[in-house]
Design a protein around this motif. Structure first.
Motif, short mmCIF file in Angstrom:
data_model
loop_
_atom_site.label_atom_id
_atom_site.label_comp_id
_atom_site.label_asym_id
_atom_site.label_seq_id
_atom_site.Cartn_x
_atom_site.Cartn_y
_atom_site.Cartn_z
N UNK A 68 -4.05 2.81 -2.06
CA UNK A 68 -3.80 4.07 -1.36
C UNK A 68 -4.47 3.97 0.01
N UNK A 69 -3.69 4.12 1.08
CA UNK A 69 -4.27 3.91 2.42
C UNK A 69 -4.29 5.18 3.27
N UNK A 70 -3.74 6.28 2.79
CA UNK A 70 -3.79 7.51 3.59
C UNK A 70 -3.23 8.66 2.79
N UNK A 71 -3.52 9.88 3.25
CA UNK A 71 -3.00 11.00 2.49
C UNK A 71 -3.24 12.35 3.13
N UNK A 72 -2.69 13.35 2.48
CA UNK A 72 -2.86 14.73 2.92
C UNK A 72 -2.81 15.60 1.66
N UNK A 73 -3.68 16.59 1.60
CA UNK A 73 -3.74 17.50 0.45
C UNK A 73 -3.65 18.92 0.99
N UNK B 134 0.84 -1.19 0.00
CA UNK B 134 0.00 0.00 0.00
C UNK B 134 0.87 1.24 0.00
N UNK B 135 0.25 2.41 -0.10
CA UNK B 135 1.02 3.66 -0.08
C UNK B 135 0.19 4.80 0.45
N UNK B 136 0.88 5.83 0.95
CA UNK B 136 0.23 7.09 1.31
C UNK B 136 0.71 8.18 0.36
N UNK B 137 -0.12 9.19 0.18
CA UNK B 137 0.17 10.28 -0.75
C UNK B 137 -0.03 11.62 -0.04
N UNK B 138 1.00 12.45 -0.02
CA UNK B 138 0.84 13.84 0.45
C UNK B 138 1.13 14.73 -0.74
N UNK B 139 0.23 15.66 -1.02
CA UNK B 139 0.40 16.47 -2.23
C UNK B 139 0.06 17.94 -1.93
N UNK C 212 4.94 16.42 -4.47
CA UNK C 212 4.26 15.14 -4.24
C UNK C 212 5.18 14.25 -3.43
N UNK C 213 4.67 13.78 -2.30
CA UNK C 213 5.46 12.87 -1.48
C UNK C 213 4.68 11.59 -1.25
N UNK C 214 5.27 10.49 -1.64
CA UNK C 214 4.63 9.18 -1.46
C UNK C 214 5.47 8.36 -0.50
N UNK C 215 4.79 7.66 0.40
CA UNK C 215 5.46 6.67 1.23
C UNK C 215 4.84 5.33 0.88
N UNK C 216 5.68 4.36 0.58
CA UNK C 216 5.17 3.09 0.08
C UNK C 216 5.55 1.97 1.05
N UNK C 217 4.66 1.00 1.16
CA UNK C 217 4.85 -0.12 2.08
C UNK C 217 4.86 -1.42 1.30
N UNK C 218 5.76 -2.31 1.68
CA UNK C 218 5.80 -3.62 1.04
C UNK C 218 6.18 -4.66 2.06
#
Lengths: 343, 343
Positions: free
Chosen positions: B133-138, B100-105, B145-151
């Motif tokens: 996509x599991x979380x974010x901030x706008x 999954x990943x989070x997105x801050x933009x 654009x900052x993405x944090x990815x989980x594996x």
């Protein structure tokens, strides 16, 4: 040139101010198998389960932009504190225990003094909460800071927004409104004396994430949220997700001495619509009142009832004044405007 | 006004283009207990361990800034693709399976058409890798654009940078240098025909994260890194962390037909110092050569030996030309300059 006067490259600075200190932090975190320095950090899930007994990983991300969330030339120490504080506050709003964080930062130029102060603010708070830096990215660009924070909680206990129940009391921690009062002074919306400004601006610049409180609210509170965009706007997220409404006793919302010395109108504005306080707003059944009051004494932290969860109605939030009367609709509407970053 | 012409607020747009689609993705991910919409996302560690058998959570974060990592007015679909691709590429460099990943933009303004295209590019790639996509901030701000990815990966198997061994072959996937060739044309460093530009710029705009390859390299390869800053710069991270050196057969580094039609000097520049290709560079013992060649056939993806890991020496990387001779020191130094975002 002496060593300290030598211009440092990006990698040297990251090494000095972030990587070494981050790896220092990891010594007490055996569940973090790999920290900064590879393509990914690695958290051992089994070890994390075994050491904490908590079955869920809580994740939150935030982005702070210069000129939007903080002023140009903001004190870098306080900025480092605040960037992490607002993320720890999201963990607190869930009842999660901090585990670690990643930092992505764009800066227009690399200045060692700035980075040193920023990283000091960041690590001082991180160490206070045993929350190591486990990964990051640094680039050139307009000053923008994005943190993703990780915590542990048991999902069934988590203080999720959808868990408020009809009949619950609504509580807030400490005092609400100082950050808005300080901001208004900076924006020349109203005057403050230097002394007043120094007191209330500390709340804006260096918020205290309620991590300890939130741990203790597990099993006591139902829903919680941290007040970042304004009490009513944030409360409305709980109400919408729980499919309930609320009555808020607006003149019961606790303020600081400085705020309480201002006009009722200004107090209400700052307490209801102001953001950036990062106090917790939570709901709990009335039978937990004694436990919550005891907790308040134990922590030396005011916890105040400010309203009730009611069954769902067309009016999401009803504002009640100090005489027990609902506010007139036009005045009510003014406070209920939701916060929108693009307005 | 028709519905589609109505101006939408931040929350409506996030709901439409991100939240609803993110929650749709979660249906196939029972280990994600809570996605977008609360203070934190929740990943069930026990369920994650049980369903995947993989004991570590891999985490990586990246920040992309307009004007630095992509051009102003970049195609938003390709940008959405690329932002996630570069993060998935970090998981691939570790051998981790996307979770999954989070997105801050930060965006200067909310434009529905832009957001729609951006989110399409993002979700098309996310769905291809079952990575919700599991979380974010706008927020409002310069486009960042900052993405944090989980594996997930088992730490003992992970393709970490410190695992290269003396005697290992050095391999790269597919072809190297097209992204740099395209960038140079945009910067007017050298001319390309429209046809050539269209071919090579696709590599810059829409890199393919080597997620599938990396899964299959577990148990075969020792160390790996994705080529984001340039082959030699990225390889040097493996060498430093593994405390070894390397010989690189620079004219064995595979390029595209377009790049191979250029002068040897330009080929070397693009292949050795160019970044942004997001191919994998990995090391493996020579006895795994047959397995790697079989893997190449199975995936229909070229995998090419380009050098050897040697015992640690004062020269971190020795460049060998097509005749088997070391490059003269001055020419060698030119390629070995490490990449620094602030230079």
């Amino acid at each position: 040139m002496t060593d300290s006067a030598k211009p440092l490259g990006e990698f040297d600075l990251i090494e000095r101010f972030f990587k070494n200190r981050a790896n220092q932090q990891l010594k007490n975190h055996p569940e973090i198998h790999l920290g900064i320095g590879d393509d990914c950090a690695l958290i051992g899930l089994e070890k994390s389960l075994n050491t904490s007994g908590l079955k869920d990983l809580a994740i939150s991300t935030d982005m702070l932009v210069e000129g939007r969330h903080f002023l140009p030339n903001a004190d870098p120490y306080l900025l480092g504190h605040k960037c992490l504080a607002v993320n720890l506050s999201d963990l607190a709003a869930m009842g999660a225990r901090p585990l670690g964080f990643t930092l992505a930062i764009a800066m227009p130029e690399v200045k060692a003094a700035w980075l040193e102060a920023f990283s000091n603010g960041l690590f001082d708070l991180a160490n206070q909460h045993q929350c190591p830096l486990i990964g990051g990215d640094t680039t050139a660009g307009p000053l923008t800071i994005s943190i993703t924070v990780f915590g542990r909680v048991s999902g069934s206990e988590a203080l999720a927004r959808h868990k408020a129940q009809v009949g619950d009391d609504i509580w807030v921690s400490h005092q609400i409104g100082d950050a808005r009062l300080a901001l208004g002074s900076l924006r020349l919306e109203w005057p403050l004396s230097t002394e007043e400004f120094n007191v209330v601006s500390a709340r804006m610049h260096a918020p205290t994430p309620r991590v300890e409180l939130s741990q203790k609210l597990l099993g006591i509170a139902h829903a919680a949220i941290d007040i970042s965009d304004g009490l009513l706007g944030d409360l409305s997220h709980i109400l919408l997700q729980s499919k309930v409404s609320a009555e808020v006793l607006i003149d019961q919302v606790p303020g600081s001495d400085v705020l309480n010395s201002k006009s009722l109108e200004l107090q209400r504005l700052c307490k209801l619509s102001g953001g950036d306080d990062y106090e917790l707003c939570f709901t709990a059944s009335t039978e937990k009142s004694a436990a919550i009051n005891n907790l308040s004494k134990e922590l030396g932290l005011a916890l105040t009832k400010i309203g009730k969860i009611t069954s769902s109605s067309t009016q999401l939030i009803t504002l009640i004044d100090g005489d027990g009367h609902p506010l007139p609709p036009n005045l009510s509407a003014q406070y209920l405007k939701s916060f929108d970053h693009f307005k």
